[in-house]
Scaffold this active site. Structure first.
Site, PDB file in Angstrom:
ATOM      1  N   GLY A  90       1.217  -1.260  -0.095  1.00  0.00           N
ATOM      2  CA  GLY A  90      -0.567   0.300   0.084  1.00  0.00           C
ATOM      3  C   GLY A  90       0.596   1.153  -0.417  1.00  0.00           C
ATOM      4  CB  SER A  91       1.960   3.051  -2.168  1.00  0.00           C
ATOM      5  OG  SER A  91       0.916   3.245  -3.007  1.00  0.00           O
ATOM      6  N   GLY A  92      -0.965   5.010  -0.458  1.00  0.00           N
ATOM      7  CA  GLY A  92      -1.477   5.755   0.614  1.00  0.00           C
ATOM      8  C   GLY A  92      -0.546   6.743   1.402  1.00  0.00           C
TER       9      GLY A  92
ATOM     10  NE  ARG B  28      -7.490  10.500   5.732  1.00  0.00           N
ATOM     11  CZ  ARG B  28      -6.777   9.539   5.147  1.00  0.00           C
ATOM     12  NH1 ARG B  28      -5.876  10.040   3.561  1.00  0.00           N
ATOM     13  NH2 ARG B  28      -6.439   8.601   6.055  1.00  0.00           N
ATOM     14  CG  ASN B  29     -13.072   8.914   9.148  1.00  0.00           C
ATOM     15  OD1 ASN B  29     -13.779   9.025   8.055  1.00  0.00           O
ATOM     16  ND2 ASN B  29     -12.122   8.466   8.709  1.00  0.00           N
TER      17      ASN B  29
ATOM     18  CG  PHE C  27      -4.028   0.739  -7.219  1.00  0.00           C
ATOM     19  CD1 PHE C  27      -4.723  -0.545  -7.074  1.00  0.00           C
ATOM     20  CD2 PHE C  27      -4.977   1.778  -7.617  1.00  0.00           C
ATOM     21  CE1 PHE C  27      -5.363  -0.715  -7.856  1.00  0.00           C
ATOM     22  CE2 PHE C  27      -5.655   1.718  -8.593  1.00  0.00           C
ATOM     23  CZ  PHE C  27      -6.326   0.477  -8.597  1.00  0.00           C
TER      24      PHE C  27
ATOM     25  CE  LYS D 138      -9.113   6.778  13.804  1.00  0.00           C
ATOM     26  NZ  LYS D 138      -9.436   7.569  12.864  1.00  0.00           N
TER      27      LYS D 138
ATOM     28  N   GLY E 108       0.292   4.652   4.165  1.00  0.00           N
ATOM     29  CA  GLY E 108       1.348   3.749   3.406  1.00  0.00           C
ATOM     30  C   GLY E 108       2.298   4.146   2.898  1.00  0.00           C
TER      31      GLY E 108
HETATM   32  N1  LIG Z   1      -3.359   8.635   6.073  1.00  0.00           N
HETATM   33  C1  LIG Z   1      -3.287   8.393   7.714  1.00  0.00           C
HETATM   34  O1  LIG Z   1      -3.484   9.065   8.993  1.00  0.00           O
HETATM   35  C2  LIG Z   1      -3.348   7.458   8.761  1.00  0.00           C
HETATM   36  C3  LIG Z   1      -4.317   6.424   8.085  1.00  0.00           C
HETATM   37  N2  LIG Z   1      -4.864   5.247   8.805  1.00  0.00           N
HETATM   38  C4  LIG Z   1      -5.632   4.509   8.368  1.00  0.00           C
HETATM   39  O2  LIG Z   1      -4.408   3.768   7.492  1.00  0.00           O
HETATM   40  C5  LIG Z   1      -5.097   2.739   5.535  1.00  0.00           C
HETATM   41  C6  LIG Z   1      -4.800   3.122   4.860  1.00  0.00           C
HETATM   42  O3  LIG Z   1      -4.810   4.924   4.636  1.00  0.00           O
HETATM   43  P1  LIG Z   1      -3.557   5.716   3.000  1.00  0.00           P
HETATM   44  O4  LIG Z   1      -2.678   5.604   3.559  1.00  0.00           O
HETATM   45  O5  LIG Z   1      -4.592   6.835   4.347  1.00  0.00           O
HETATM   46  O6  LIG Z   1      -4.802   6.067   2.038  1.00  0.00           O
HETATM   47  P2  LIG Z   1      -5.043   6.860   1.378  1.00  0.00           P
HETATM   48  O7  LIG Z   1      -6.869   6.898   1.613  1.00  0.00           O
HETATM   49  O8  LIG Z   1      -3.859   8.413   1.317  1.00  0.00           O
HETATM   50  O9  LIG Z   1      -4.723   6.273  -0.007  1.00  0.00           O
HETATM   51  C7  LIG Z   1      -5.338   4.889  -0.926  1.00  0.00           C
HETATM   52  C8  LIG Z   1      -5.281   4.240  -1.313  1.00  0.00           C
HETATM   53  O10 LIG Z   1      -5.970   3.458  -1.903  1.00  0.00           O
HETATM   54  C9  LIG Z   1      -5.748   2.571  -3.506  1.00  0.00           C
HETATM   55  N3  LIG Z   1      -6.445   2.368  -4.160  1.00  0.00           N
HETATM   56  C10 LIG Z   1      -7.059   3.249  -4.818  1.00  0.00           C
HETATM   57  N4  LIG Z   1      -7.501   1.917  -5.527  1.00  0.00           N
HETATM   58  C11 LIG Z   1      -7.067   1.218  -4.893  1.00  0.00           C
HETATM   59  C12 LIG Z   1      -8.016  -0.183  -5.626  1.00  0.00           C
HETATM   60  N5  LIG Z   1      -8.937  -0.964  -6.318  1.00  0.00           N
HETATM   61  N6  LIG Z   1      -6.727  -2.055  -4.857  1.00  0.00           N
HETATM   62  C13 LIG Z   1      -5.798  -1.257  -4.270  1.00  0.00           C
HETATM   63  N7  LIG Z   1      -6.193  -0.335  -3.173  1.00  0.00           N
HETATM   64  C14 LIG Z   1      -6.495   1.315  -4.135  1.00  0.00           C
HETATM   65  C15 LIG Z   1      -4.898   4.669  -3.838  1.00  0.00           C
HETATM   66  O11 LIG Z   1      -3.927   3.996  -4.746  1.00  0.00           O
HETATM   67  C16 LIG Z   1      -4.194   4.756  -2.419  1.00  0.00           C
HETATM   68  O12 LIG Z   1      -2.592   4.190  -2.435  1.00  0.00           O
HETATM   69  C17 LIG Z   1      -6.979   3.228   6.191  1.00  0.00           C
HETATM   70  O13 LIG Z   1      -7.184   2.530   7.439  1.00  0.00           O
HETATM   71  C18 LIG Z   1      -6.090   4.452   7.539  1.00  0.00           C
HETATM   72  O14 LIG Z   1      -7.284   4.000   8.080  1.00  0.00           O
HETATM   73  C19 LIG Z   1      -3.908   5.245   9.484  1.00  0.00           C
HETATM   74  C20 LIG Z   1      -3.051   6.411  10.881  1.00  0.00           C
HETATM   75  C21 LIG Z   1      -3.771   7.278   9.126  1.00  0.00           C
HETATM   76  O1  LIG Z   2      -5.626   7.535  12.146  1.00  0.00           O
HETATM   77  C1  LIG Z   2      -6.188   8.109  11.692  1.00  0.00           C
HETATM   78  C2  LIG Z   2      -5.839   9.408  13.203  1.00  0.00           C
HETATM   79  O2  LIG Z   2      -4.886   8.413  13.952  1.00  0.00           O
HETATM   80  C3  LIG Z   2      -6.012   8.978  10.628  1.00  0.00           C
HETATM   81  O3  LIG Z   2      -7.732   8.863  10.202  1.00  0.00           O
HETATM   82  P1  LIG Z   2      -8.543   9.300   8.765  1.00  0.00           P
HETATM   83  O4  LIG Z   2      -8.263   8.243   8.412  1.00  0.00           O
HETATM   84  O5  LIG Z   2      -9.918  10.284   9.261  1.00  0.00           O
HETATM   85  O6  LIG Z   2      -7.505  10.969   8.439  1.00  0.00           O
END
Ligand SMILES: NC(=O)C1=CN([C@@H]2O[C@H](COP(=O)(O)OP(=O)(O)OC[C@H]3O[C@@H](n4cnc5c(N)ncnc54)[C@H](O)[C@@H]3O)[C@@H](O)[C@H]2O)C=CC1
Ligand SMILES: O=C(CO)COP(=O)(O)O
Length: 410
Positions: free
Chosen positions: A18-20, A334-335, A50, A269, A23
């Site tokens: 994963g690379s969001g 974000r939520n 992705f 949460k 990630g």
């Molecule tokens: N962003 C944050 O601050 C934090 C996020 N998280 C958790 O981390 C997890 C990942 O979130 P983020 O990295 O923020 O993601 P993101 O919301 O930034 O990015 C979405 C990701 O999904 C990918 N994607 C889109 N369509 C896809 C498909 N069909 N198959 C596979 N991948 C696909 C995109 O390429 C992108 O890498 C989530 O469960 C989130 O709740 C946890 C702590 C902090």
């Molecule tokens: O998990 C998170 C904070 O700890 C990030 O939450 P969001 O996906 O709502 O940005």
């Protein structure tokens, strides 16, 4: 009794799946650590991307007039400029983060797999890599969500464990990716129960005393997953090794064993964060938000006790994965931010996700739906008035001002 062995000769190869936004941030901090701990980790960290086409904006330092507005592959941008221009712009990545568009190739030969993508994609990802991961690989899920199948709720780390036949722990905490990517200090929690087959005795040898101990699942029952032990020529995968992989001066890791509390606090949460955004968008303030946060935490703890009574440890809610994450998520994540925007603009959250998030995902939307479908299948939704209210507000059947009324029904 310890069984003699040679000391470890191999190093762990690490892949981030994963690379969001999160990630890429986790790939960055892990790659900093693999470089500093190259006695036990290979320095290069694979990051599965992705693949998509991305236009580098003209104000970016990586804008190439010769390419102009022609879209480029995201993997190529990351590997050339060491920046994820779409999901983590303006953050330099260590050059040992290697973006790979092939899922199967990215996980090949990796002994540590870090799952970090929106939870709705994990099923498809596991289907693609099943049979292509090392049988002795170990996982850490950084995903905040749950999987619901028929009337069963499953932790994401357990889903991964069953799908791939490996052990998987969970990382969750009060973590805003952009802040950690900018190296602003915070804490996190990792839940990992070293499986008995991986316990080592004196001199790193296999611990013969662990024979007969069974690996248990999140409900405390003997696990159905037949684990392959981490071979003795690899360094052990235990709390110390994982601490070395994730802990940074700006990212303080606490190691615990409660995968249920860490996983479910992180998933649920997001429902509460949506409620707080709706409340603020509606014009109510911090007093209403704290009421909702308190109720949200009660419903979270109740959910854990009702469905995972054998293993839940209430002290986990005092870790970063518990109250800290609840607070940060309801005030700056974000939520919260985008549900507030939806309420202010009078548009649906789905609409906001499409128009404002540039490909990022709001995990609270699907988690609310999944958790509510599970609760309704069991006929216990009335015990969860806040979760019920959020579902109603998302689908338009309730208004924010219905929240106090729903609470009074309890
Ligand atoms: N962003 C944050 O601050 C934090 C996020 N998280 C958790 O981390 C997890 C990942 O979130 P983020 O990295 O923020 O993601 P993101 O919301 O930034 O990015 C979405 C990701 O999904 C990918 N994607 C889109 N369509 C896809 C498909 N069909 N198959 C596979 N991948 C696909 C995109 O390429 C992108 O890498 C989530 O469960 C989130 O709740 C946890 C702590 C902090
Ligand atoms: O998990 C998170 C904070 O700890 C990030 O939450 P969001 O996906 O709502 O940005």
């Amino acid at each position: 009794m310890a069984v003699s062995s040679d000391s470890p000769r191999r190093k762990h190869k690490v892949t981030v799946v994963g690379s969001g936004n999160w990630g890429t941030t986790v790939a960055k901090l892990v790659a900093e650590n693999t470089r500093e701990n190259s006695d036990i980790y290979e320095e290069d960290v694979q990051m599965w991307v992705f693949e998509e086409d991305v236009v580098v904006p003209s104000d970016s330092p990586h804008y190439d007039p010769a390419v102009g507005d022609k879209p480029q592959k995201l993997t190529s941008i990351i590997n050339t400029y060491h920046e994820n221009a779409k999901y983590l712009p303006k953050i330099p990545l260590p050059p040992n983060v290697i973006a790979n568009p092939s899922l199967v190739d990215a996980v090949k030969d990796s002994s540590i797999l870090i799952f970090n993508l929106p939870h709705e994609f994990i099923g498809n990802v596991c289907r693609q890599i099943k049979g292509h991961t090392l049988p002795s690989a170990r996982g850490i899920s950084c995903i905040k969500g749950v999987t619901v199948t028929e009337d069963k709720v499953e932790l994401i780390c357990e889903y991964i464990s069953e799908a791939l036949g490996i052990y998987c722990g969970a990382l969750s905490g009060a973590n805003i990716a952009n802040e950690i990517a900018n190296e602003l200090w915070c804490e996190t929690t990792i839940a990992y129960n070293t499986p008995p087959c991986d316990l080592r005795g004196e001199n790193g040898a296999a611990d013969g005393d662990a024979d007969g101990e069974v690996h248990r699942d999140a409900r405390g029952k003997p696990s159905k997953v037949q684990l392959t032990p981490v071979p003795l020529d690899y360094p052990p995968v235990d709390h110390a090794a994982l601490h070395r992989l994730f802990n940074r001066p700006y990212f303080t890791v606490s190691m615990v064993s409660d995968v249920v509390g860490v996983s479910l606090a992180g998933a649920l949460k997001n429902i509460v964060a949506l409620a707080c955004g709706f409340i603020e968008g509606h014009g109510w303030n911090m007093t209403a938000k704290t009421a909702v946060m308190r109720r949200g935490m009660l419903e979270t703890i109740h959910f854990c006790q009702e469905f995972f009574p054998e293993t839940i440890q209430e002290m986990t809610f005092w870790e970063s994965a518990g109250w800290s994450d609840m607070i940060v998520s309801c005030t700056s994540a974000r939520n919260w931010r985008y549900s507030k925007m939806a309420a202010e603009r009078g548009v649906s959250l789905h609409e906001i996700e499409k128009t404002e998030l540039n490909g990022q995902k709001l995990q609270g939307i699907s988690t609310t739906k999944e958790v509510m479908s599970f609760l309704k299948a069991r006929g216990v939704q009335d015990k969860y008035p806040l979760f019920t209210a959020v579902e109603g507000i998302v689908d338009g059947t309730f208004k924010v001002e219905d929240i106090p009324v729903l609470f009074r029904r309890q």
